[in-house]
Design a protein around this motif. Structure first.
Motif, short mmCIF file in Angstrom:
data_model
loop_
_atom_site.label_atom_id
_atom_site.label_comp_id
_atom_site.label_asym_id
_atom_site.label_seq_id
_atom_site.Cartn_x
_atom_site.Cartn_y
_atom_site.Cartn_z
N PRO A 51 0.83 -1.20 0.00
CA PRO A 51 0.00 0.00 0.00
C PRO A 51 0.88 1.25 0.00
O PRO A 51 1.93 1.29 0.61
N PHE A 52 0.41 2.26 -0.72
CA PHE A 52 1.10 3.55 -0.83
C PHE A 52 2.46 3.41 -1.54
O PHE A 52 3.38 4.17 -1.28
N VAL B 268 -7.01 -2.90 -9.81
CA VAL B 268 -7.40 -3.22 -8.43
C VAL B 268 -6.24 -2.91 -7.48
O VAL B 268 -6.42 -2.29 -6.43
N MET C 225 -3.77 -0.81 -8.14
CA MET C 225 -3.54 0.65 -8.19
C MET C 225 -4.48 1.38 -7.23
O MET C 225 -4.05 2.28 -6.50
N ILE C 226 -5.75 0.98 -7.26
CA ILE C 226 -6.75 1.70 -6.46
C ILE C 226 -6.67 1.28 -4.99
O ILE C 226 -6.49 2.12 -4.11
N TYR C 227 -6.78 -0.01 -4.75
CA TYR C 227 -6.93 -0.47 -3.36
C TYR C 227 -5.64 -0.33 -2.57
O TYR C 227 -5.66 -0.30 -1.34
N LYS C 228 -4.52 -0.24 -3.27
CA LYS C 228 -3.26 -0.06 -2.56
C LYS C 228 -2.77 1.39 -2.65
O LYS C 228 -1.64 1.68 -2.28
N ASN C 229 -3.63 2.27 -3.14
CA ASN C 229 -3.28 3.70 -3.17
C ASN C 229 -1.91 3.94 -3.82
O ASN C 229 -1.06 4.66 -3.31
N ILE C 230 -1.72 3.32 -4.98
CA ILE C 230 -0.41 3.41 -5.65
C ILE C 230 -0.34 4.67 -6.52
O ILE C 230 -1.28 5.02 -7.22
N ARG C 231 0.79 5.34 -6.42
CA ARG C 231 1.02 6.55 -7.21
C ARG C 231 2.03 6.23 -8.31
O ARG C 231 3.10 5.70 -8.04
N GLN C 232 1.66 6.54 -9.54
CA GLN C 232 2.54 6.35 -10.69
C GLN C 232 2.74 7.71 -11.33
O GLN C 232 1.77 8.35 -11.74
N PHE D 144 -3.80 -6.87 2.17
CA PHE D 144 -3.84 -5.42 2.37
C PHE D 144 -3.72 -5.14 3.85
O PHE D 144 -4.70 -5.16 4.57
N GLN E 158 -0.58 9.80 -11.89
CA GLN E 158 -1.82 9.01 -11.78
C GLN E 158 -1.78 8.32 -10.43
O GLN E 158 -0.85 7.56 -10.16
N GLU E 159 -2.77 8.58 -9.62
CA GLU E 159 -2.71 8.02 -8.26
C GLU E 159 -4.01 7.32 -7.92
O GLU E 159 -5.08 7.93 -7.94
N GLY E 160 -3.90 6.02 -7.63
CA GLY E 160 -5.05 5.29 -7.15
C GLY E 160 -5.32 5.67 -5.70
O GLY E 160 -4.39 6.01 -4.97
N PHE E 161 -6.58 5.61 -5.31
CA PHE E 161 -6.84 5.94 -3.90
C PHE E 161 -8.13 5.30 -3.42
O PHE E 161 -9.06 5.05 -4.18
N VAL E 162 -8.11 5.01 -2.15
CA VAL E 162 -9.32 4.58 -1.45
C VAL E 162 -9.52 5.59 -0.33
O VAL E 162 -8.56 6.05 0.30
N ARG F 215 -7.86 6.40 3.33
CA ARG F 215 -6.60 7.10 3.65
C ARG F 215 -6.85 8.46 4.28
O ARG F 215 -5.94 9.03 4.87
#
Lengths: 398, 398
Positions: free
Chosen positions: A300-301, A328, A330-337, B39, B337-341, B344
């Protein structure tokens, strides 16, 4: 005289074109600014030089020298071929006030040039940086005999109208950094654009913390090999991927905790085995399926610094690249690219270069270069780079 | 008694299963924590409740009530079908110290549940939030007759062991926000998870500035319709995309500068026409090809808040989604591009809710809900949501 690149071995044979009056066929050089279409802010601008207009002439003298430059004869399809390049001559104009005449000493080829070439027109010169010597100067800030780092492109001689001081920088021209005894060519690598790409890309985009796990792809390249070593300075568990066993051995000698041959191992498996606490930072030079698997292995993150996408550079630029994306994760782990070009760190440029130099002098960074001798061999050096034949930075001694 | 969902119209027919001894077949309820695999930080945890162990019984009294809950009978393939759900009964345990018995008043279905379902086991209850009334309390902090917002999942009656105060929150249980006269159901929408998803996702991830252009996909959904309106509060040029002409009209009535039907127009063309200065922020609810085209239209240093990927939710989760990715734009335009839930932003949760409430009371946000009457109709409401039949937030009155 238009020179046609035909066969190339160690050196290069230059054969005349079919022009009936070679000298009169000289391509007159005019003001040229390479500016990728539509990129108005933060653009990657290279090869900016401003000439007074030139005239065709048969007279060669100190003020009207013949320069050579590589232009593209067509847009690359897949891996570039030698026949995609032409080495052409051009007559340089007489030097005016505020101008300098420079001779290339070291030139560079880098993976970004493959992507940048899509935005060139046929006949345009290939872009890129040089370490050059000032042969003649009518600009007090750059006296004769001094060295500069400048974005002159793939050419041996250059006349430049020096921009005002506030517009100078790594993407136009600047004086050689204080090398403190290190090789001049480093100004194109670890103490130049690739060095700062590694330094700022890792520290500002990935933001690594001690104890975290960092994955680097194309780890044996100019940028990747520095990224992994900086990761070690920051206290990370560093996992590097490259494509030959020789490169793997070299990466281990640089201090990478784990180095894997992506061609002979399975990425999900090696990630599981070596990133036992998950991946926090990914310095991405390749994109595509590789990125998909690393994303799956991320914590995460997690942070992805998207520096390059060499896996798709040789694809047809007119067709979208279809790649697997793990939404999944990207979103659920709050990944930033985050994609980035090193130009964004312009204001801190020399702080980055000096930091890299000091780490080298302290023995914390080991540098390796793959050198090519002879300006004429730039296309081979470039093709070899895209084929992954290099270890560390590719430089060309003019 | 296991109840099988067979045919559903406005209400629902409940037919007994083939069990020979209905009561003895009651599924005993045990402690259940929905925790998406792997997670450990920043997880989206739902349906956390802690029961003392239960015993099978035929006796129904105030302390041993029958609850109903929806479980999945198999993993969804494509769009969920009514037969993928079972409505089952379970006997609630006698209330212990520190526990409360709650009755659902309002329930919610949201797109994230489609993705979350892939991580459920067959027989697991569907997750989700409720506004519930405390029927019986042995916890002083939540007296009988008060309302709570809690992640009880798709069920009508719940016994919960209330967690210690420091562990309470939007993802377990909290008291109703101060609604100031607004409808209770808003606590599941604009003043709940979707509201904060819009508020924090836009303001913290996209970071919009006055004069910038914001694109919102799924703009007529619970989150998207709020994002666009908040974008207007921030002074953006707001472009929303939705899938029916009725939704387009509604978005215009909300103050969106441009609203386009993505099913009947060409995305690259409408982006060019309406984002004349390029796109700075993209609030992404869909992923895939849509994202590709918006990325192409983005300005340097554009920001993508990756909130959802409804375009791929109905795909086979075992196969990677192949989508077009514009790496050249991502890299050369320094796009993030940042995934988020929304979890956070937990520490600022009530600041977000209260901001949304105040904007509603000031007339700056208009709210629309698509209501379904009857707990039994949750599956239809959910399927309708995934088919895009709703306008604004979907809520179910129990």
């Amino acid at each position: 005289m238009t020179l046609c690149l035909s066969t190339l071995s160690r050196g290069m044979r230059l054969s005349c074109s079919t022009s009936t009056s070679p000298i009169s066929q000289v391509t007159a050089f005019s003001s040229k600014v390479f500016s990728p279409k539509g990129f108005t802010k933060g653009q990657y601008s290279v090869g900016i030089y401003h000439f007074s207009s030139t005239t065709r002439t048969t007279t060669l003298n100190q003020d009207k020298m013949q320069a050579r430059k590589f232009v593209i004869t067509k847009h690359f399809q897949g891996l570039p071929k030698l026949s995609d390049f032409n080495l052409v001559e051009e007559t340089l104009p007489a030097l005016q006030d505020g101008e300098i005449l420079c001779k290339a000493e070291w030139l560079t080829v880098d993976p970004y040039m493959r992507a940048a070439s899509d935005r060139l027109k046929v006949g345009d010169q290939m872009p890129g940086g040089q370490v050059a010597r000032v042969l003649k100067s009518r600009c007090a800030d750059f006296p004769e005999g001094t060295q500069v780092v400048a974005n002159f492109g793939w050419r041996d001689l250059t006349v430049m109208k020096v921009p005002p001081a506030e517009k100078r920088g790594f993407d136009s021209i600047h004086a050689m950094p204080e090398m403190k005894g290190l090789p001049d060519s480093y100004a194109l690598g670890c103490m130049g654009m690739p060095g700062n790409t590694a330094y700022f890309g890792l520290t500002r985009i990935c933001e690594p913390k001690a104890g975290e796990t960092l994955v680097v792809s194309s780890a044996a390249g100019a940028v990747g090999s520095l990224v992994g070593q900086i990761g070690k300075i920051y206290g990370c568990n560093v996992i590097g991927y490259a494509g030959t066993d020789d490169k793997i051995e070299w990466l281990k000698s640089l201090g990478f905790d784990h180095a894997l041959n992506y061609k002979t191992t399975e990425l999900p498996k090696t990630l599981k085995e070596n990133a036992t606490k998950g991946v926090d930072c990914y310095f991405d030079n390749v994109g595509g399926e590789f990125t998909f698997h690393v994303t799956r292995a991320m914590n995460p993150f997690g942070r992805i610094a998207l520096c390059g996408a060499i896996s798709i550079y040789n694809n047809d630029p007119r067709k979208p690249n279809l790649v697997p994306v793990d939404y999944v994760s990207m979103i659920y782990k709050n990944i930033r690219q985050e994609g980035f070009v090193v130009t964004r760190f312009a204001k801190d440029w020399f702080a980055g270069i000096n930091q890299m130099r000091d780490w080298i002098l302290e023995g914390k960074l080991k540098i390796e270069e793959t050198k090519t001798i002879g300006f004429e061999n730039m296309p081979q050096a470039f093709i070899g780079l895209l084929e992954g034949k290099n270890t560390g930075k590719v430089v060309i001694q003019a």
